[in-house]
Design a protein around this motif. Structure first.
Motif, PDB file in Angstrom:
ATOM      1  N   ILE A 188       0.831  -1.203   0.000  1.00 24.68           N
ATOM      2  CA  ILE A 188       0.000   0.000   0.000  1.00 24.68           C
ATOM      3  C   ILE A 188       0.864   1.251   0.000  1.00 24.68           C
ATOM      4  O   ILE A 188       0.551   2.242  -0.670  1.00 24.68           O
ATOM      5  CB  ILE A 188      -0.989  -0.009   1.202  1.00 24.68           C
ATOM      6  N   LEU A 189       1.994   1.237   0.718  1.00 17.21           N
ATOM      7  CA  LEU A 189       2.892   2.393   0.707  1.00 17.21           C
ATOM      8  C   LEU A 189       3.454   2.632  -0.687  1.00 17.21           C
ATOM      9  O   LEU A 189       3.586   3.781  -1.125  1.00 17.21           O
ATOM     10  CB  LEU A 189       4.029   2.191   1.709  1.00 17.21           C
ATOM     11  N   THR A 190       3.791   1.569  -1.392  1.00 15.83           N
ATOM     12  CA  THR A 190       4.299   1.710  -2.757  1.00 15.83           C
ATOM     13  C   THR A 190       3.258   2.380  -3.643  1.00 15.83           C
ATOM     14  O   THR A 190       3.561   3.313  -4.391  1.00 15.83           O
ATOM     15  CB  THR A 190       4.686   0.340  -3.327  1.00 15.83           C
ATOM     16  N   ALA A 206      13.601   0.051 -10.894  1.00 13.69           N
ATOM     17  CA  ALA A 206      13.638  -0.876  -9.757  1.00 13.69           C
ATOM     18  C   ALA A 206      12.293  -1.573  -9.625  1.00 13.69           C
ATOM     19  O   ALA A 206      11.233  -1.000  -9.908  1.00 13.69           O
ATOM     20  CB  ALA A 206      13.958  -0.124  -8.467  1.00 13.69           C
ATOM     21  N   ALA A 207      12.320  -2.821  -9.193  1.00 13.48           N
ATOM     22  CA  ALA A 207      11.089  -3.587  -9.020  1.00 13.48           C
ATOM     23  C   ALA A 207      10.205  -2.954  -7.953  1.00 13.48           C
ATOM     24  O   ALA A 207      10.710  -2.386  -6.970  1.00 13.48           O
ATOM     25  CB  ALA A 207      11.421  -5.029  -8.635  1.00 13.48           C
ATOM     26  N   PHE A 215      12.265   3.887  -4.199  1.00 13.51           N
ATOM     27  CA  PHE A 215      12.080   5.242  -3.685  1.00 13.51           C
ATOM     28  C   PHE A 215      13.390   5.859  -3.201  1.00 13.51           C
ATOM     29  O   PHE A 215      13.409   6.754  -2.375  1.00 13.51           O
ATOM     30  CB  PHE A 215      11.009   5.232  -2.598  1.00 13.51           C
ATOM     31  N   ARG A 216      14.478   5.326  -3.750  1.00 12.14           N
ATOM     32  CA  ARG A 216      15.816   5.916  -3.629  1.00 12.14           C
ATOM     33  C   ARG A 216      16.316   6.004  -2.189  1.00 12.14           C
ATOM     34  O   ARG A 216      16.984   6.974  -1.817  1.00 12.14           O
ATOM     35  CB  ARG A 216      15.849   7.281  -4.320  1.00 12.14           C
ATOM     36  N   PHE A 217      15.992   4.992  -1.399  1.00  9.48           N
ATOM     37  CA  PHE A 217      16.633   4.847  -0.093  1.00  9.48           C
ATOM     38  C   PHE A 217      17.916   4.038  -0.278  1.00  9.48           C
ATOM     39  O   PHE A 217      18.079   3.302  -1.251  1.00  9.48           O
ATOM     40  CB  PHE A 217      15.716   4.115   0.889  1.00  9.48           C
ATOM     41  N   LEU A 218      18.832   4.198   0.671  1.00 10.41           N
ATOM     42  CA  LEU A 218      20.038   3.386   0.645  1.00 10.41           C
ATOM     43  C   LEU A 218      19.683   1.936   0.940  1.00 10.41           C
ATOM     44  O   LEU A 218      18.810   1.652   1.759  1.00 10.41           O
ATOM     45  CB  LEU A 218      21.046   3.891   1.676  1.00 10.41           C
ATOM     46  N   ARG A 219      20.351   1.031   0.262  1.00 12.43           N
ATOM     47  CA  ARG A 219      20.134  -0.394   0.501  1.00 12.43           C
ATOM     48  C   ARG A 219      21.372  -1.009   1.127  1.00 12.43           C
ATOM     49  O   ARG A 219      22.477  -0.486   0.983  1.00 12.43           O
ATOM     50  CB  ARG A 219      19.811  -1.111  -0.812  1.00 12.43           C
TER      51      ARG A 219
END
Length: 422
Positions: A188-190, A206-207, A215-219
């Motif tokens: 739901i957030l996506t 990105a999948a 959403f361009r957070f660091l992984r």
């Protein structure tokens, strides 16, 4: 006397069920959210015919009483004249009218739900107008997540308003929201973020299942674990774990690199001069694509003799077309017939990078030539065959006709053997 058709007569429960279907589609809340003026509407009732009054009087009377106005205070019952010479003229229920929205809410028992939805919508309109638009179009999804909606909205608002450098999801600072909450509500957030964020804040490559990347957070970075062979060390260490994106060149003096996926094989790998062995992870060989220096080295892969082993070889070759394989032959498979196990979920499909010999064996495995889902795991191959394969590689490297082009360019030869995990 003919049997009554009273089972076809419309009951109050039938009407409520019909209205609830429209409610569950979100029609009524969407109209409310979009400011659509309320218009009274009616639902026709199927009831007794003139003949039923004489032949099934008691059933007809009971049905009419079930629609008594004093029982149904939130609807208006419209009647019609029914009867004739034998039974006389009677007024029977013909339609149910819903005059006001409030009456509909009470009839369905959703008054409190509607009020909470209106409060959530009003809050979004003040803080996040784009989110409010989505909520108006998908009211029942808001109702479904009603208990969590304030935290969902706060999360959307924080991400939408953040303008600093890239951070990890762990650094998202919203009361009551942690990484567990985000993972549980990822879908739901996506959807909400895709609607609310500007396009440059979304990585569409990105999948959708990879929330951090999309959403361009660091992984979490990929790590490679390796050990130096042949009594070599690096800053006093014989074994290190480094970030894959920082492994931009081989350690100084290293000319041969082996990549294995099984930890026991990694630990027991034969000593080799000026060499390292890297512990990988099956299909994680794609991490090696970041090691651009491999394009200038010999690359040799050894994996399980099953469909996945060849699929991993194909994947590695797509990144490094010059990749060779060892010990992935029909002879090796047949020599270890007593060591075969079952492959749980074989892959199927054409692997374009396989050599003719590899493709032939891969097709035989897929078609069950040797039996159903045959698999020879890499760690079951006799150890002396690995030693022999490594010796053959050394002999090839000593061949004065091999590697002339690399020698002329002053490049070191680097051989990589990839061993697939269990």
């Amino acid at each position: 006397m003919a049997a009554t058709n009273s089972s076809d007569w419309t009951t109050p429960r039938d009407v409520v069920a019909r209205l609830r279907k429209r409610w569950e589609r979100g029609d009524y809340l969407a109209e409310l959210a979009n400011g659509t003026d309320w218009e009274p509407f009616s639902i026709p009732l199927r009831g007794p015919k003139a003949g039923d009054i004489t032949q099934h009087y008691e059933a007809a009377l009971a049905w009419a009483r079930s629609w008594a106005p004093e029982v149904h205070k939130h609807v208006r019952i419209e009647h019609r004249r029914l009867g004739g010479r034998l039974a006389g003229v009677n007024d029977v229920p013909a339609r149910v009218w819903i005059e006001r929205r409030e009456d509909l809410w009470r009839l369905l028992g959703v008054t409190s739900t509607v009020h909470r939805y209106e409060l959530l919508l009003a809050c979004a309109r003040e803080a996040l107008p784009r989110l409010a638009t989505w909520m108006a179009d998908h009211p029942m999804r808001v109702v479904r997540w009603e208990a969590d909606w304030p935290r969902l909205q706060a999360t959307i608002r924080w991400i939408n308003g953040y303008r600093g450098p890239a951070v990890y999801l762990r650094q998202l600072d919203v009361p009551g929201v942690d990484t567990k909450f985000i993972e549980h509500h990822r879908a739901i957030l996506t959807t909400l973020l895709e609607h609310c964020l500007p396009s440059d804040r979304i990585d569409t490559e990105a999948a959708r299942t990879d929330f951090a990347a999309r959403f361009r957070f660091l992984r979490k970075p990929a790590y490679l674990r390796f050990r130096l062979l042949g009594d070599e060390s690096l800053a006093g260490f014989s074994e290190l774990t480094v970030r894959a994106d920082e492994f931009t060149s081989p350690p100084s003096g290293i000319t041969t690199v082996y990549v294995v996926e099984n930890e026991t094989t990694y630990l027991a790998f034969p000593n080799q001069p000026r060499s390292i062995v890297i512990l990988g992870g099956g299909y994680a060989v794609t991490q090696l694509s970041a090691l651009s220096w491999l394009h200038h080295r010999s690359l040799i892969y050894w994996g399980d003799l099953d469909t996945h082993g060849f699929a991993i070889l194909d994947r590695l070759r797509r990144a490094f077309p010059h990749t060779q394989s060892i010990l992935m032959t029909r002879n090796v498979l047949l020599e270890h017939r007593n060591q075969w196990v079952k492959e749980d979920a074989p892959t199927h499909g054409h692997l374009a990078t396989l050599s003719p010999e590899e493709a032939d064996l891969h097709e035989s495995l897929m078609e069950g030539e040797f039996g159903h889902n045959v698999r020879l795991e890499q760690e079951r191959v006799r150890y002396h065959l690995l030693e022999g394969a490594l010796n053959d590689l050394h002999q090839e490297s000593r061949n004065p006709t091999a590697g002339t082009a690399d020698a002329e360019q002053g490049e070191e030869v680097c051989r990589i053997v990839t061993v697939q995990s269990d």
